[in-house]
Design a protein around this motif. Structure first.
Motif, short mmCIF file in Angstrom:
data_model
loop_
_atom_site.label_atom_id
_atom_site.label_comp_id
_atom_site.label_asym_id
_atom_site.label_seq_id
_atom_site.Cartn_x
_atom_site.Cartn_y
_atom_site.Cartn_z
N ILE A 116 -24.36 100.76 -115.02
CA ILE A 116 -25.10 101.43 -115.99
C ILE A 116 -26.69 100.72 -116.30
CG2 ILE A 116 -25.49 102.49 -118.45
CD1 ILE A 116 -22.60 102.45 -118.76
N TYR A 117 -27.38 101.41 -115.73
CA TYR A 117 -28.85 100.85 -115.36
C TYR A 117 -29.79 101.05 -116.72
CZ TYR A 117 -27.28 100.09 -110.76
OH TYR A 117 -26.75 99.78 -109.78
N GLU A 118 -29.17 100.63 -118.04
CA GLU A 118 -30.06 100.75 -119.22
C GLU A 118 -29.90 99.64 -120.08
OE1 GLU A 118 -28.22 104.39 -120.95
OE2 GLU A 118 -28.41 105.60 -119.34
N ASP A 119 -30.72 99.52 -121.03
CA ASP A 119 -30.63 98.21 -122.10
C ASP A 119 -29.68 98.68 -123.03
OD1 ASP A 119 -32.55 97.11 -120.61
OD2 ASP A 119 -34.24 98.15 -121.67
N THR A 120 -29.26 99.96 -123.49
CA THR A 120 -28.23 100.23 -124.64
C THR A 120 -27.26 101.14 -124.07
OG1 THR A 120 -29.70 101.77 -125.63
CG2 THR A 120 -30.17 99.44 -126.14
N ILE A 121 -26.21 101.12 -124.76
CA ILE A 121 -25.22 102.28 -124.71
C ILE A 121 -24.77 102.73 -125.91
CG2 ILE A 121 -23.50 100.61 -124.50
CD1 ILE A 121 -21.86 102.30 -122.47
N SER A 122 -24.48 104.02 -125.81
CA SER A 122 -24.10 104.67 -127.07
C SER A 122 -22.83 104.42 -127.56
CB SER A 122 -24.45 106.29 -127.18
OG SER A 122 -23.39 106.67 -126.12
N ARG A 125 -20.33 106.85 -125.70
CA ARG A 125 -19.72 106.25 -124.27
C ARG A 125 -18.74 105.23 -124.56
NH1 ARG A 125 -25.21 106.35 -120.83
NH2 ARG A 125 -23.76 105.96 -119.00
N SER A 172 -23.45 96.83 -118.70
CA SER A 172 -24.46 96.67 -117.41
C SER A 172 -24.15 95.70 -116.25
CB SER A 172 -25.85 96.37 -118.03
OG SER A 172 -25.90 94.98 -118.65
#
Length: 257
Positions: A116-122, A125, A172
């Motif tokens: 996952i190429y994001e800074d945060t995750i919900s 998810r 990540s």
């Protein structure tokens, strides 16, 4: 006299004893080994060419995991033990698992979550992932960061909540989730392969942790039965192993994984 190189990552570290033995045994065979530490300057890329900043030798005992340097050395004609491709497969636990399965090698049940190429995750998810793990596995499960060694980055997760916490912190990073082999808790076999042949094995035991390869543990010579011998030979031949240790767990029926 034959000349070769030993290449290490940054410092001798835990490889100090191994390097001393390599040098001592090599001298008995009239082989001279020079030691180089990979500090990021052993090669340069310029004007479409690779420039190697090392003496030219017949072979390299490569005790690093830097596949970029390894590929550069191979391009320049150095023969590596092990090859850059073998290092690539072995250093990534997720890739190791997929390659093993593709070759029909029995291993613990495993899943490899996507990056996952994001800074945060919900939270949603995270919950979905944790529920899926609960549906696939029986607890506890083992979580392993794909790029780790010496027992680091390996965790025993006891329930869905611990999976949530682990995933929230590591979403990540590449990692795998595997079934926990209770019958091999705190123990494992390391089978030594040289030139696709089984040389011997040790049993590693840890009295204080579920991981057998971390901290101070006990080890003893282990006599392999035919089942384990055939298992190791099959892996050695399929992967054309030149120099490696195969780590083996035994399931409740004493079948090797």
């Amino acid at each position: 006299m034959i000349k070769g190189l030993i290449i290490l990552n940054q410092t001798l570290g835990h490889n100090e004893y191994k390097v001393k033995r390599f040098k001592a045994e090599s001298e008995l065979l009239d082989i001279s080994l020079d030691i180089f530490v990979n500090d990021g300057t052993l090669y340069t890329l310029e004007e479409g060419k690779v420039k190697i900043n090392l003496p030219k030798t017949g072979f390299v005992i490569y005790l690093d995991k830097d596949i970029y340097l390894a590929k550069a050395l191979e391009k320049d004609g150095y023969r590596l033990y092990n090859s850059s491709e073998f290092i690539r497969v072995c250093d990534d636990k997720a890739l190791t698992s997929v390659v093993a399965s593709n070759l029909g090698i029995n291993a613990p049940k495993t899943i490899t979550p996507p990056l996952i190429y994001e800074d945060t995750i919900s939270c949603e998810r995270v919950d979905v992932f944790a529920r899926n793990v609960s549906n696939i596995f029986t607890y506890p499960v083992v979580a392993k960061l794909s790029y780790s060694s010496l027992g680091k980055g390996v965790f025993l997760l006891k329930d869905e909540e611990e999976v949530r916490k682990f995933y929230s912190l590591n979403f990540s990073k590449p990692f795998i989730i595997q079934e926990f082999i209770e019958s091999s808790k705190s123990t494992s076999l390391r089978i030594i392969i040289i030139d696709e042949k089984v040389i011997g094995a040790i049993k590693r035991i840890n009295d204080n942790d579920f991981r057998s390869n971390i901290g101070i543990n006990r080890s003893e010579i282990y006599e392999l039965d035919e089942k384990c011998l055939d298992f190791a030979r099959n892996i050695a031949e399929k992967l054309k192993i030149k120099y490696a240790g195969i780590d083996v767990l035994l399931d409740k029926n004493q079948n090797p994984l």
